[in-house]
Scaffold this motif. Structure first.
Motif, PDB file in Angstrom:
ATOM      1  N   SER A 362     -43.851  41.741   5.739  1.00  0.00           N
ATOM      2  CA  SER A 362     -43.636  40.585   6.608  1.00  0.00           C
ATOM      3  C   SER A 362     -42.153  40.300   6.809  1.00  0.00           C
ATOM      4  O   SER A 362     -41.714  39.971   7.915  1.00  0.00           O
ATOM      5  N   LEU A 363     -41.362  40.421   5.729  1.00  0.00           N
ATOM      6  CA  LEU A 363     -39.913  40.195   5.839  1.00  0.00           C
ATOM      7  C   LEU A 363     -39.270  41.206   6.785  1.00  0.00           C
ATOM      8  O   LEU A 363     -38.415  40.851   7.608  1.00  0.00           O
ATOM      9  N   HIS A 364     -39.657  42.472   6.673  1.00  0.00           N
ATOM     10  CA  HIS A 364     -39.104  43.489   7.565  1.00  0.00           C
ATOM     11  C   HIS A 364     -39.437  43.164   9.026  1.00  0.00           C
ATOM     12  O   HIS A 364     -38.599  43.341   9.916  1.00  0.00           O
ATOM     13  N   ARG A 365     -40.636  42.684   9.273  1.00  0.00           N
ATOM     14  CA  ARG A 365     -41.005  42.347  10.654  1.00  0.00           C
ATOM     15  C   ARG A 365     -40.207  41.152  11.165  1.00  0.00           C
ATOM     16  O   ARG A 365     -39.860  41.097  12.351  1.00  0.00           O
ATOM     17  N   LYS A 366     -39.919  40.197  10.273  1.00  0.00           N
ATOM     18  CA  LYS A 366     -39.071  39.067  10.675  1.00  0.00           C
ATOM     19  C   LYS A 366     -37.664  39.548  11.030  1.00  0.00           C
ATOM     20  O   LYS A 366     -37.069  39.099  12.012  1.00  0.00           O
ATOM     21  N   TYR A 367     -37.143  40.449  10.202  1.00  0.00           N
ATOM     22  CA  TYR A 367     -35.822  41.020  10.508  1.00  0.00           C
ATOM     23  C   TYR A 367     -35.847  41.739  11.853  1.00  0.00           C
ATOM     24  O   TYR A 367     -34.936  41.586  12.672  1.00  0.00           O
ATOM     25  N   ALA A 368     -36.888  42.538  12.065  1.00  0.00           N
ATOM     26  CA  ALA A 368     -36.991  43.298  13.311  1.00  0.00           C
ATOM     27  C   ALA A 368     -37.009  42.369  14.515  1.00  0.00           C
ATOM     28  O   ALA A 368     -36.316  42.602  15.523  1.00  0.00           O
ATOM     29  N   GLY A 369     -37.796  41.309  14.430  1.00  0.00           N
ATOM     30  CA  GLY A 369     -37.866  40.360  15.537  1.00  0.00           C
ATOM     31  C   GLY A 369     -36.526  39.693  15.800  1.00  0.00           C
ATOM     32  O   GLY A 369     -36.138  39.485  16.962  1.00  0.00           O
ATOM     33  N   ALA A 370     -35.797  39.347  14.717  1.00  0.00           N
ATOM     34  CA  ALA A 370     -34.490  38.707  14.884  1.00  0.00           C
ATOM     35  C   ALA A 370     -33.501  39.650  15.557  1.00  0.00           C
ATOM     36  O   ALA A 370     -32.756  39.252  16.470  1.00  0.00           O
ATOM     37  N   TYR A 371     -33.484  40.903  15.134  1.00  0.00           N
ATOM     38  CA  TYR A 371     -32.568  41.871  15.753  1.00  0.00           C
ATOM     39  C   TYR A 371     -32.962  42.167  17.194  1.00  0.00           C
ATOM     40  O   TYR A 371     -32.096  42.356  18.067  1.00  0.00           O
ATOM     41  N   GLU A 372     -34.264  42.196  17.474  1.00  0.00           N
ATOM     42  CA  GLU A 372     -34.702  42.445  18.847  1.00  0.00           C
ATOM     43  C   GLU A 372     -34.239  41.311  19.762  1.00  0.00           C
ATOM     44  O   GLU A 372     -33.813  41.555  20.899  1.00  0.00           O
ATOM     45  N   ARG A 373     -34.291  40.073  19.273  1.00  0.00           N
ATOM     46  CA  ARG A 373     -33.836  38.936  20.073  1.00  0.00           C
ATOM     47  C   ARG A 373     -32.345  39.008  20.350  1.00  0.00           C
ATOM     48  O   ARG A 373     -31.864  38.456  21.345  1.00  0.00           O
ATOM     49  N   GLN A 374     -31.615  39.668  19.465  1.00  0.00           N
ATOM     50  CA  GLN A 374     -30.174  39.829  19.681  1.00  0.00           C
ATOM     51  C   GLN A 374     -29.840  41.161  20.363  1.00  0.00           C
ATOM     52  O   GLN A 374     -28.676  41.556  20.429  1.00  0.00           O
ATOM     53  N   ASN A 375     -30.863  41.862  20.843  1.00  0.00           N
ATOM     54  CA  ASN A 375     -30.698  43.145  21.555  1.00  0.00           C
ATOM     55  C   ASN A 375     -30.050  44.228  20.698  1.00  0.00           C
ATOM     56  O   ASN A 375     -29.437  45.154  21.230  1.00  0.00           O
ATOM     57  N   ASP A 376     -30.187  44.097  19.402  1.00  0.00           N
ATOM     58  CA  ASP A 376     -29.728  45.147  18.486  1.00  0.00           C
ATOM     59  C   ASP A 376     -30.952  46.013  18.166  1.00  0.00           C
ATOM     60  O   ASP A 376     -31.588  45.885  17.120  1.00  0.00           O
ATOM     61  N   PHE A 377     -31.281  46.903  19.126  1.00  0.00           N
ATOM     62  CA  PHE A 377     -32.551  47.614  19.062  1.00  0.00           C
ATOM     63  C   PHE A 377     -32.616  48.633  17.918  1.00  0.00           C
ATOM     64  O   PHE A 377     -33.687  48.859  17.350  1.00  0.00           O
ATOM     65  N   GLU A 378     -31.498  49.247  17.592  1.00  0.00           N
ATOM     66  CA  GLU A 378     -31.536  50.254  16.525  1.00  0.00           C
ATOM     67  C   GLU A 378     -31.900  49.628  15.183  1.00  0.00           C
ATOM     68  O   GLU A 378     -32.721  50.166  14.429  1.00  0.00           O
TER      69      GLU A 378
END
Length: 515
Positions: A362-378
């Motif tokens: 769940s934590l990894h998915r939260k991180y992923a969502g936060a980075y996606e919102r900042q357009n840091d796709f990698e």
């Protein structure tokens, strides 16, 4: 003075005024020279996390003063120093030892013992001590204060030290060793270039110091490659090298086996538990463990992922962790923080023991969502994969895969793609298309051809002629680059047959001409 009485005033004073023995420790010649070359600095601050050798270096500097007959007073703070009276009276004894008495004009001995009790006001106590410091010796006196973090929250003691620094007699110096950034203002001294500050960057061992520390002690000398591996593993952290050296001394195994052993890892983790995590509260501990899941910690991301604790943004807690030297430092680029690699691994180990698998996912998915919102796709893809959010990871790889191929990030794409389950890839033709192109760039031509055939069939079955054309053009380019001209020509001719737009016809015609 009740604290001293409980343990025996004389014994307490002797311990607090005596530096540790350091004859068997590595002499930090490089740092000793750096301090000596800047002997005009009135204040020297050694500030780093536990295990960076601050106390040993401070003791070596103290011994240098003694060797040159330069008066010096050592003082090691401990829990008793929460009582400022204990500190004032004990350090007063240390200064008094340098010159127990002096003579007045009549030749009579007069004790130099100004009133330093707490019954008099702060400024008088401070001025009295400075007067004594100036009178105690014909040569300027230096004070060596160890474990300053113990009293960092004491306004009485830090205020006294601040006054002392601001009004030092000419030639006198103060040396401070602390795990936390000292709660004193030294901005003016920085402006005057009167302070020398050494942090983790300066205190960590160089490669030469690592070799000197490890090899002379034992018959099993490490070769160059082994030393490089050891130095990289420790990142120059003296405590890690000390733990390794102890294991080397006790074990009959080869150094490389020790370096990769679970026993060594457990010993390092035990050190962190006792020396680093023991000083933080539960909120800070949770933030450290959870943020360690990210390779490079970004405060803005932490603010998105974690909720505030009592109104304190996680980004502010990270700054506090840096001030406390909890093995976290500001990154070289942008507003980021980086954990020492061994400390980060320790935090992850603790998190995996205490948290369930579902919480970590769940934590990894939260991180992923936060980075996606900042357009840091990698970074988002990294966390989506670790969070087993395969479709989200696949979608972003499809979105930015072409751009990453153009930037030469073939290996990174390859590392992601091998982690995506085959059933996910088989259901996503564009993901399979990126995979085929990665295989082609890696020189796996046969595998890439089979992948392109599968992709072409998928696009044809979906009736997507434009996608099918693009796939055939990429296949033709790959085969031409591999000097398989006949097969490249066949792919180009098939691309021409399914071309509909003028630019598609032109692209296919160009490949036919090339082949």
């Amino acid at each position: 003075m009740s604290g001293c009485s409980a343990r025996g005033g004389g014994k307490v004073t002797a311990v607090k005024l005596k530096p540790p023995a350091c004859r068997r420790m590595l002499v930090r010649d490089r740092l000793l020279r750096a301090v000596e070359e800047q002997n005009e600095k009135r204040l020297v601050v050694l500030c780093a996390a536990a295990g960076y050798g601050k106390t040993i270096l401070l003791a070596q500097l103290f011994n240098k003063h003694n060797e040159r007959s330069q008066p010096a007073v050592w003082y090691a703070f401990d829990s008793l120093d929460n009582d400022a009276d204990v500190f004032l009276k004990t350090i007063n004894r240390g200064v008094k030892r340098l010159c127990p008495s002096r003579k007045d004009k009549t030749g009579k001995a007069v004790s130099i013992d100004p009133d330093l009790s707490l019954e008099v006001n702060h400024d008088y106590r401070s001025a009295s001590f400075i007067h004594k410091l100036a009178d105690s010796s014909s040569v300027p006196v230096s004070l060596f204060l160890d474990n300053f973090q113990v009293v960092n929250g004491s306004k009485a003691i830090t205020g006294f030290i601040q006054f002392l620094i601001d009004h030092l007699p000419d030639g006198c110096r103060i040396f401070i060793a602390s795990r936390e950034r000292p709660a004193i203002s030294i901005g003016r001294l920085r402006a005057q270039r009167a302070v020398l500050e050494m942090g983790e960057q300066q205190l960590r061992f160089t490669f030469d110091e690592t070799e000197r520390y490890i090899n002379p002690r034992y018959k099993k000398n490490l070769k160059q490659q082994g030393l490089e591996a050891l130095h990289s593993w420790s990142d120059g952290w003296p405590a890690a090298l000390s733990i390794f050296r102890n294991e080397l001394k006790k074990s009959c195994r080869e150094p490389a086996a020790i370096l990769s052993s679970r026993k060594l890892a457990r010993a390092v983790d035990s050190y962190f538990s006792a020396e680093t995590m023991s000083v933080v509260d539960n909120g800070m501990r949770q933030l450290l463990m959870h943020s360690a899941l990210d390779d490079t910690v970004k405060p803005s991301i932490c603010d998105l992922v974690f909720s505030k604790r009592k109104g304190i943004p996680p980004s502010d807690l990270l700054k506090t962790a840096e001030d406390m030297n909890l093995m976290v430092s500001a990154g070289a680029i942008g507003e980021t923080f980086e954990y020492h690699p061994l400390f980060r691994q320790y935090l992850i180990n603790v998190l995996e023991k205490k948290a369930g698998r579902a919480e970590i996912v769940s934590l990894h998915r939260k991180y992923a969502g936060a980075y996606e919102r900042q357009n840091d796709f990698e970074r988002a893809i990294n966390h989506f994969i670790k969070g087993e959010a395969w479709d989200q990871a696949a979608f972003l790889i499809e979105t930015c895969g072409e751009r990453m191929l153009a930037a030469g990030k073939v290996d990174k794409l390859g590392q992601w793609l091998v982690k995506i389950p085959l059933k996910v890839e088989s259901a996503r033709p564009w993901l399979k298309f990126i995979a085929a192109r990665v295989l082609a760039r890696q020189g796996e031509i046969s595998k890439a051809v089979r992948k392109f055939i599968s992709v072409r069939k998928a696009f044809a079955g979906a009736g997507d002629k434009a996608a099918r054309h693009r796939c055939l053009i990429a296949k033709s380019d790959m085969l031409t680059g591999a000097r398989k001209m006949r097969q490249g020509l066949e792919a180009a001719e098939e691309a021409l047959r399914c071309a509909e737009k003028p630019e598609e016809i032109a692209a296919a015609g160009h490949r036919i001409a090339l082949n």
